[in-house]
Write an enzyme that holds these catalytic residues in place. Sequence first.
Site, PDB file in Angstrom:
ATOM      1  N   THR A   2      -3.966  -5.144   0.877  1.00 53.99           N
ATOM      2  CA  THR A   2      -4.462  -3.995   1.997  1.00 53.99           C
ATOM      3  C   THR A   2      -5.432  -3.528   2.367  1.00 53.99           C
ATOM      4  O   THR A   2      -5.682  -2.738   0.956  1.00 53.99           O
ATOM      5  CB  THR A   2      -2.726  -3.930   2.849  1.00 53.99           C
ATOM      6  N   ASP A   3      -5.384  -2.509   3.389  1.00 56.58           N
ATOM      7  CA  ASP A   3      -5.869  -0.892   3.310  1.00 56.58           C
ATOM      8  C   ASP A   3      -4.514  -0.396   2.651  1.00 56.58           C
ATOM      9  O   ASP A   3      -3.600  -0.786   2.390  1.00 56.58           O
ATOM     10  CB  ASP A   3      -7.111  -1.047   4.628  1.00 56.58           C
ATOM     11  N   TYR A   4      -5.668   1.059   2.254  1.00 60.53           N
ATOM     12  CA  TYR A   4      -3.532   2.251   1.776  1.00 60.53           C
ATOM     13  C   TYR A   4      -3.067   1.695   3.404  1.00 60.53           C
ATOM     14  O   TYR A   4      -2.911   2.858   3.953  1.00 60.53           O
ATOM     15  CB  TYR A   4      -5.078   3.128   2.250  1.00 60.53           C
ATOM     16  N   ALA A   5      -1.646   1.486   2.320  1.00 58.72           N
ATOM     17  CA  ALA A   5      -0.331   1.124   3.066  1.00 58.72           C
ATOM     18  C   ALA A   5      -0.599   1.199   4.315  1.00 58.72           C
ATOM     19  O   ALA A   5       0.897   0.978   4.886  1.00 58.72           O
ATOM     20  CB  ALA A   5       0.569   3.346   2.893  1.00 58.72           C
ATOM     21  N   SER A   6      -1.274   0.115   4.368  1.00 57.36           N
ATOM     22  CA  SER A   6      -1.601  -0.633   6.376  1.00 57.36           C
ATOM     23  C   SER A   6       0.101  -1.419   6.632  1.00 57.36           C
ATOM     24  O   SER A   6      -0.027  -1.519   7.135  1.00 57.36           O
ATOM     25  CB  SER A   6      -2.291  -1.188   6.275  1.00 57.36           C
TER      26      SER A   6
END
Length: 743
Positions: free
Chosen positions: A269-273
């Site tokens: 994932t992208d950051y905390a998505s």
Amino acid sequence: MTVSLSAQKTDMNQFIDNLMSRMTLDEKIGQLTLLPGGDVTTGQLMNSPLAERAQQGRLGAVLNFKGADKIKALQQIAVKKSRLGIPLLIGLDVIHGYETVLPIPLAQACSWDTAAVEAGAALAAREASADGINWVYSPMVDVAHEPRWGRIAEGYGEDPFLSGLMGAAAVRGYQGRHNEYGKDHVMACLKHYALYSATEAGKDYSCVDMSRLRMYNQYFPSYKTVVEAGVGSVMSSFNIVDGIPATANKWLMTDVLRNQWHFDGFTVTDYASINEMTPLGYSKGATSAVRALKAGTDMDMCALAFDRYIKSALDDGSLTMADVDKAVRRVLEAKYKLGLFDDPYHYCNPKQTEKSIYTPTNRKLARDIAAETFVLLKNDNNVLPLKKQGTIALIGPLADDRSNLVGCWSTGDKPAKYTTIKEAMQKYLGSSAKVVYAQGCNIYSDSLRQRAVEFGRPLPWGDTAKMLREAVDAAKGADVVVACLGEMAEMSGESSTRTDLTLPDVQKNLLKALLNTGKPVVLLNFAGRPTVLTWESSHVPAIMNVWFAGSETGDALCDVLFGDKVPTGKLVNTMPRSMGQLPIFYNHISSSRPVADGNKVFRKYQSNYIDETTGPLYPFGYGLSYTTYKYGDVVLSAPSMTKDGKITASVTVTNTGDRDGDEIVEMYIHDRFSSIVRPVKELKGFRRIHLAKGATATVTFDIDATTLSYLDAEGRPFLEPGDFEIMIGPNSRDVKKAVLNVK
């Protein structure tokens, strides 16, 4: 004896089967967990939460953690103190170089030189791997039509064909030509999958919505090309696709990525998505984690959602162990391919760090690459190249700064080592010419606005009136003025949306004052995006877009400004005349009531503006040189072809100037009539050629079904009979045409 690929895969599968049979559920969940590091010392690390998780086998990867000593210390905890000794992936946003910083990707694409992009990525991999990094979050191939969006700086422009080739070249550089992950290579991560750049109004993290037909033809091809190049990992994007967040979109993450394109790496994932599905109004908590994992997301970046919710989801039946094991296997395969099980400390050699980072060889390569990225937009009366004599007034807030030249997303840069433009020019000219310097102005007239965009890269704040007087005085005493104006590094990049892309008022006031001295002015436009230069184009004799060219900007600029090298860069994004035209891009669909580009008279009930000329200021593919080129007519090897046939299109190009140079020859196609309306033109080939003055070369392009086909809404290729325009020229506007009939 060489071991076959099938045998290697068998060995890998057996190894991972054995390892997974011994893993507890906590250890499996740990492999799917990616957490941020921090700027801690080796001693502090031993008692950190990261160390505790690594020792418990509950950590699969770390990001934003730098330094071979620190990384080795953490890796030793994971390998020597955990039950199974599984090594860690160490990731970082190595977007355009490490300590030797390359031009931003948008600028690299303007070289139209895939070999240079590959070499630059290999350089970045050498340096990053020498400092402990084994996984880089690059390349980004989001096709971007919207220059208000700051992350346009990280990608390769508005065209899917060019973006895909550039991204594939970067993968070869990062991972090795055959994805062998040798001693100097790292695992690449394709991002942001998918459509992140199509955000509404250019706002980061905002809504994206489009038809699948447009996805497949205008946005997906660049991702697909990079997947086919063998990229090891893929990062999902923040945005929604068909109303579902990309991270939880099974059609996107599994049906397209794995089943249609046959991607066999792991996804992150992208950051905390996963947590960001909640503000989107889609799901929260355990539901978000379950949907992401079942969709095909393998690793959770910094949300700790898998860590919190996988166990309960297994208990209530919303997840199965097969779902978990599938993701775990993919992560372990990545570590196996990188050789981490054989040598966990391969990327943690402090002695190698000293030998590999910011070396003279690396700096020379970065300098050469930077020189290819500058785009000469205007050069009236041959103001450029500059003469190595007389007095040069070097003016502007970016002329004597060393931290902003590298641009956004420079995570390994060491500005104290870099040379400013002023320093480089003084050294370059020596006693042959005099350089006088004045800052001239601030970036903005508003100090609060300037401070807001500095983000760790401050510029001196001075008295506006005093700086302006100093600049005008310097210009009056000079033979030529070089004005270094535009954006600071952090005015583009993530979370750097702008609503006004014209030169800030205080900078434009300085530029006007310099022009009023009557001295010839060269504008060096620093930018991480296409900007609006309509006024400048009408008033400034010479303009060169220099983007953010990295740690070797100063020397590279001198090479081109003074004619040791000839500018060869060409735009990879259309440059608008005004903000009201945005988004603007060359490969658009024709209106049913079209008006030709450049039309200055408003036409009622036609597709044009009341208050602006139709078309761009500078078209996609545009760029001047210190020499000139003449194109002959397009010649087809045959006037027609069958659907399974093949022909060639050729053009002669002559260097008609008095300098040797490199020219980028571009080929476009247009399907005149189709069951699905096609763009007015699409880039389908380009050649970078070197021509001595007076020399002529014949440039040939192959054309077959792949060149002419489009995709339907299911991603299936179609080629229909009919006429196709084959267009070749120096940019997307100034082309010669021939018509090919497909039977």
